[in-house]
Design an enzyme around this catalytic site. Structure first.
Site, PDB file in Angstrom:
ATOM      1  CD  GLU A 146      -3.257  -0.580   0.561  1.00 20.83           C
ATOM      2  OE1 GLU A 146      -3.307   0.550   0.020  1.00 20.83           O
ATOM      3  OE2 GLU A 146      -4.202  -1.385   0.551  1.00 20.83           O
ATOM      4  CG  HIS A 184      -6.732  -3.476  -5.393  1.00 19.15           C
ATOM      5  ND1 HIS A 184      -7.301  -2.871  -4.293  1.00 19.15           N
ATOM      6  CD2 HIS A 184      -7.350  -4.683  -5.507  1.00 19.15           C
ATOM      7  CE1 HIS A 184      -8.206  -3.684  -3.774  1.00 19.15           C
ATOM      8  NE2 HIS A 184      -8.254  -4.787  -4.486  1.00 19.15           N
ATOM      9  CG  ASP A 194      -6.154   0.614  -5.295  1.00 23.21           C
ATOM     10  OD1 ASP A 194      -7.183   0.085  -5.740  1.00 23.21           O
ATOM     11  OD2 ASP A 194      -5.466   0.119  -4.384  1.00 23.21           O
TER      12      ASP A 194
END
Ligand code: ZN
Length: 275
Positions: A146, A184, A194
């Site tokens: 992330e 993603h 994203d």
């Protein structure tokens, strides 16, 4: 004079406490919980009842034989995300609250700090309902990274620099194929966007993480089917509009919807790299 010496001694004696206070880990309680959860997973890795799990339905062996040749399963994909949150601190907190049920192996802050929140061999909960090729349980075969980014801003160069260092380590350690560094939005085209369209996929591909198309593009034959090409690359084309949107975001940094002539040339060129 005496008083100042006294104050000095007190100050020196207080230093360890001040030092400890500065570095007090606010996540100590959830870290403890994390360790307990790891321990419980190790427990279930042993065979129940020495392997006698089909006792009612099939013939049982006279004794149990456990193999001595095994290891841990390795991750085979890297899925890159943006957090869609406003700070690294907010994301660290989100990933330590049980009710959110989401997590990632790594969180990279804007200043380049890398937080590893989970061992690479464990299954994080970052992909959700997703598909790439015929693979659906992508959490089981991937590492989730992330990037702290609210979805509407460029990615900081320090953050990308750290990402490249991390990807180098992961690719070498687990022999992850070049094509398997994806986003993603690629694996969940109807639900996710994203990392956002500003993400430097071309820079990553140049460094060996993800495939890219050639500078010179040959014309596609008249019978070329762009949707089959998307499927060959890995996209779920059940919703073809969403698949095209994901492809364009990743490979053309373009958020417009329909496939244009250039997109088609790129697809034709790119599909052959996935054969
Ligand atoms: Zn995501």
């Amino acid at each position: 004079m005496k008083k100042s010496i006294y104050v000095g001694i007190i100050a020196i004696l207080s230093l360890p406490f001040i030092f400890t206070a500065c570095f007090r880990n606010p996540y100590k309680p959830t870290n403890k919980k994390h360790t307990h959860q790891i321990d419980s997973l190790t427990d279930i890795a042993e065979l129940p009842n020495n392997g006698g799990i089909f006792s009612d339905s099939v013939k049982q062996p006279p004794f149990w034989v456990g193999t001595t040749n095994f290891g841990l399963r390795k991750p085979n994909f890297v899925i890159i995300h943006h957090t869609a949150q406003n700070s690294c601190e907010e994301t660290l907190k989100t990933f330590t609250i049980p009710r959110t049920a989401v997590s990632a192996h790594y969180v990279i802050c804007k200043d380049g700090t890398i937080h590893q929140m989970l061992n690479d061999y464990m299954r994080a909960q970052h992909a959700g309902i997703s598909k790439w090729g015929n693979l659906i349980d992508i959490n089981s075969s991937s590492i989730g990274i992330e990037l702290d980014n609210n979805g509407f801003e460029p990615f900081d160069s320090l953050q990308i620099k750290s990402l490249l260092v991390l990807l180098n380590r992961l690719k070498q350690k687990y022999t992850i194929p070049t094509a398997n560094f994806i986003g993603h939005g690629d694996i969940a085209p109807t639900r996710k966007n994203d990392p956002n369209f500003r993400f430097p996929w071309k820079l990553l591909a140049t460094s060996g993480y993800g495939l890219w198309f050639d500078d010179t593009l040959a014309p596609a034959p008249s019978n070329f089917n762009p949707y089959i090409a998307l499927r060959i690359i890995g996209y779920d084309v059940k919703d073809s509009t969403a698949a095209v949107r994901s492809f364009k975001r990743h490979f053309l940094q373009d958020t417009s919807r329909p496939l244009n002539a250039v997109d088609t040339l790129v697809l034709f060129n790119l599909q052959r790299k996935y054969f």
